[in-house]
Design a protein around this motif. Structure first.
Motif, mmCIF file in Angstrom:
data_model
loop_
_atom_site.group_PDB
_atom_site.id
_atom_site.type_symbol
_atom_site.label_atom_id
_atom_site.label_comp_id
_atom_site.label_asym_id
_atom_site.label_seq_id
_atom_site.Cartn_x
_atom_site.Cartn_y
_atom_site.Cartn_z
ATOM 1 N N LEU A 215 9.733 6.319 -13.283
ATOM 2 C CA LEU A 215 8.334 6.616 -12.958
ATOM 3 C C LEU A 215 7.499 6.726 -14.229
ATOM 4 N N VAL A 216 8.008 7.450 -15.200
ATOM 5 C CA VAL A 216 7.254 7.682 -16.435
ATOM 6 C C VAL A 216 7.168 6.417 -17.277
ATOM 7 N N SER A 217 8.281 5.668 -17.358
ATOM 8 C CA SER A 217 8.301 4.473 -18.210
ATOM 9 C C SER A 217 7.634 3.270 -17.536
ATOM 10 N N ALA A 218 7.602 3.262 -16.195
ATOM 11 C CA ALA A 218 6.942 2.206 -15.409
ATOM 12 C C ALA A 218 7.308 0.795 -15.861
ATOM 13 N N PRO A 219 8.605 0.445 -15.801
ATOM 14 C CA PRO A 219 8.993 -0.921 -16.177
ATOM 15 C C PRO A 219 8.449 -1.938 -15.186
ATOM 16 N N ALA A 220 8.472 -3.188 -15.564
ATOM 17 C CA ALA A 220 7.855 -4.244 -14.756
ATOM 18 C C ALA A 220 8.527 -4.425 -13.403
ATOM 19 N N PRO B 124 7.125 12.009 -7.444
ATOM 20 C CA PRO B 124 7.807 13.041 -8.230
ATOM 21 C C PRO B 124 8.070 14.325 -7.455
ATOM 22 N N GLU B 125 7.348 14.537 -6.340
ATOM 23 C CA GLU B 125 7.596 15.744 -5.541
ATOM 24 C C GLU B 125 9.035 15.768 -5.024
ATOM 25 N N VAL B 126 9.509 14.616 -4.533
ATOM 26 C CA VAL B 126 10.879 14.549 -4.018
ATOM 27 C C VAL B 126 11.881 14.770 -5.147
ATOM 28 N N ILE B 127 11.625 14.163 -6.288
ATOM 29 C CA ILE B 127 12.501 14.357 -7.450
ATOM 30 C C ILE B 127 12.550 15.833 -7.823
ATOM 31 N N GLY B 128 11.396 16.481 -7.861
ATOM 32 C CA GLY B 128 11.334 17.896 -8.204
ATOM 33 C C GLY B 128 12.077 18.764 -7.207
ATOM 34 N N ILE B 129 11.943 18.452 -5.921
ATOM 35 C CA ILE B 129 12.648 19.225 -4.890
ATOM 36 C C ILE B 129 14.151 19.159 -5.113
ATOM 37 N N VAL B 130 14.664 17.965 -5.367
ATOM 38 C CA VAL B 130 16.100 17.792 -5.578
ATOM 39 C C VAL B 130 16.554 18.514 -6.844
ATOM 40 N N LEU B 131 15.845 18.318 -7.939
ATOM 41 C CA LEU B 131 16.262 18.931 -9.209
ATOM 42 C C LEU B 131 16.106 20.448 -9.161
ATOM 43 N N ILE C 187 0.809 -1.226 0.000
ATOM 44 C CA ILE C 187 0.000 0.000 0.000
ATOM 45 C C ILE C 187 0.843 1.277 0.000
ATOM 46 N N VAL C 188 2.171 1.147 0.067
ATOM 47 C CA VAL C 188 3.030 2.342 0.066
ATOM 48 C C VAL C 188 4.197 2.147 -0.905
ATOM 49 N N GLN C 189 3.850 2.018 -2.184
ATOM 50 C CA GLN C 189 4.849 1.841 -3.233
ATOM 51 C C GLN C 189 4.533 2.779 -4.401
ATOM 52 N N TYR C 190 5.327 3.834 -4.533
ATOM 53 C CA TYR C 190 5.146 4.777 -5.634
ATOM 54 C C TYR C 190 6.343 5.722 -5.654
ATOM 55 N N ILE C 191 6.931 5.927 -6.814
ATOM 56 C CA ILE C 191 8.025 6.888 -6.945
ATOM 57 C C ILE C 191 7.407 8.281 -6.923
ATOM 58 N N LEU D 222 20.754 10.592 -10.228
ATOM 59 C CA LEU D 222 19.962 9.448 -9.772
ATOM 60 C C LEU D 222 18.484 9.813 -9.651
ATOM 61 N N ASN D 223 18.205 11.030 -9.209
ATOM 62 C CA ASN D 223 16.813 11.463 -9.113
ATOM 63 C C ASN D 223 16.189 11.630 -10.499
ATOM 64 N N ALA D 224 16.969 12.112 -11.446
ATOM 65 C CA ALA D 224 16.475 12.199 -12.827
ATOM 66 C C ALA D 224 16.181 10.800 -13.365
ATOM 67 N N ALA D 225 17.024 9.826 -13.010
ATOM 68 C CA ALA D 225 16.800 8.444 -13.427
ATOM 69 C C ALA D 225 15.512 7.890 -12.810
ATOM 70 N N LEU D 226 15.228 8.272 -11.565
ATOM 71 C CA LEU D 226 13.969 7.853 -10.941
ATOM 72 C C LEU D 226 12.770 8.397 -11.701
ATOM 73 N N LEU D 227 12.891 9.613 -12.194
ATOM 74 C CA LEU D 227 11.801 10.197 -12.975
ATOM 75 C C LEU D 227 11.560 9.392 -14.246
ATOM 76 N N VAL D 228 12.637 8.954 -14.887
ATOM 77 C CA VAL D 228 12.515 8.113 -16.089
ATOM 78 C C VAL D 228 11.803 6.812 -15.739
#
Length: 362
Positions: A169-174, A58-65, A52-56, A161-167
């Motif tokens: 999130l958007v691509s949502a690999p398995a 984007p707010e954290v990614i945005g804060i860092v970038l 119930i608590v699994q999601y990348i 690494l945070n930019a990679a997390l954004l990728v």
């Protein structure tokens, strides 16, 4: 954004935007929560399997970038590290145990207050008490020693690494996990969450927004600059929640919260104590990491692993309340932080010897 008007304006933006994120899909009173969002990201990466608590987030990614970009543009990107990195990792780990006992970081504590959650008042008292204990050790000479200049390449790794997390999130690999039910499945649209994160990162970097620093400076120096930003967050989050119809005054039935006052108090006391020793709250640690502070990166990594550990071993609280494992972990956390606090006090003799050695070598 200079002066008190600047930080009050920054707080107003954070408060309103946080309420807006809840309106657009984020969990209640969780427009932005550094602890919860790092926990969700750890789950998405498979570091824990609490579904119930699994999601990348984007707010954290945005804060860092956002903080990274503005620090580069203002020539404030300064790569440094080596100030007791493993101790900082441990403190970040324990900080997360305290935060997930309470169910939120200091920023979410203020946002919960802005939503009418009176459990956060108990948390705020505990948080302030923890900072007070930390200040006692600061006054006795607590120090994690100086840091040293490092290559710029090392400082670029964390934002990349945070930019990679954004990728991811958007691509949502398995191999990335996404919650199918609340609260992990509750989130605003990615682009809006990212933009809000960028805004928060930029204004937090420019104003040095930090809840721990605010209370510490008010107690030690009677300086209200930083605390005025969080007062502004509270006021405008309250206004936003009233406008959107989310405001609910009381203890019971609050979103992603529990009513056990003792452990709300102790969880935030532990988080406050850790944060003042680290020199900043979780939000501030993200900003410093984006500016090239590798010691803060170690703190964030400690928080990431701490979040995973909390959910793998049932330390985190839920709406039903704290767990026995979580209570035990908080108590152990107090013991470890007390030892770190004591054994990192620089004795007067040591300081004097260092001064004499410095004079001899000049």
């Amino acid at each position: 954004m200079k002066g008190k008007l600047g930080i009050v304006t920054a707080g107003a933006l954070v408060g309103i935007l946080s309420a807006l994120l809840v309106k657009l899909g984020n969990p209640g009173n969780m427009g932005v929560c550094i602890a919860c969002f790092i926990r969700d990201t750890a789950g998405a990466l498979g570091l824990h399997r609490a579904e119930i608590v699994q999601y990348i987030r984007p707010e954290v990614i945005g804060i860092v970038l956002g903080a990274f970009i503005i620090s580069l543009s203002q020539k404030e990107f300064n790569v440094r590290g080596g100030s007791s990195p493993f101790v900082r990792f441990v403190l970040g780990f324990i900080l997360m145990i305290g935060a997930l006992m309470f169910l939120g970081c200091p920023l979410r504590m203020i946002l919960r207050l802005g939503g009418g959650d009176l459990n956060a008042v108990v948390g705020l008292v505990g948080f302030t008490a923890g900072i007070g204990i930390g200040i006692i050790f600061l006054n006795k000479g607590f120090s994690l020693k100086r840091n040293y200049k490092l290559s710029k390449f090392e400082g670029y790794i964390f934002p990349v690494l945070n930019a990679a997390l954004l990728v991811l999130l958007v691509s949502a690999p398995a191999f990335i996990f996404f919650s199918k039910k609340a609260p992990g499945a509750e989130h605003a649209p990615i682009i809006i969450s990212l933009i809000v994160g960028l805004v928060v990162g930029i204004i937090a970097q420019r104003t040095r927004l930090c809840m721990v620093g605010g209370i510490r400076d008010l107690i030690m120096f009677k300086d209200s600059y930083l605390i005025s930003g969080f007062i502004s967050i509270f006021l405008f989050a309250t206004i936003g929640n009233l406008i959107f119809g989310f405001y609910k005054l009381g203890f019971a039935g609050q979103p992603v919260a529990h009513v056990d006052g003792v452990w709300n108090f102790l969880g935030m006391l532990l988080a406050g104590w850790c944060s003042v020793l680290l020199g900043g709250c979780p939000l501030r640690q993200l900003i410093l990491s984006a500016e090239g502070n590798i010691d803060s990166v170690m703190t964030v990594l400690g928080m990431l692993l701490g979040a995973a550990f909390c959910h793998n071993f049932s330390l985190a609280s839920s709406a039903k309340g704290p767990t026995v494992n979580g209570m035990t972990a908080v108590i152990i956390g107090f013991v470890v932080v007390a030892l770190i606090s004591y054994f990192n006090i620089e004795r007067t003799e040591t300081i004097k010897m260092r001064g004499e050695l410095k004079n001899e070598t000049v």
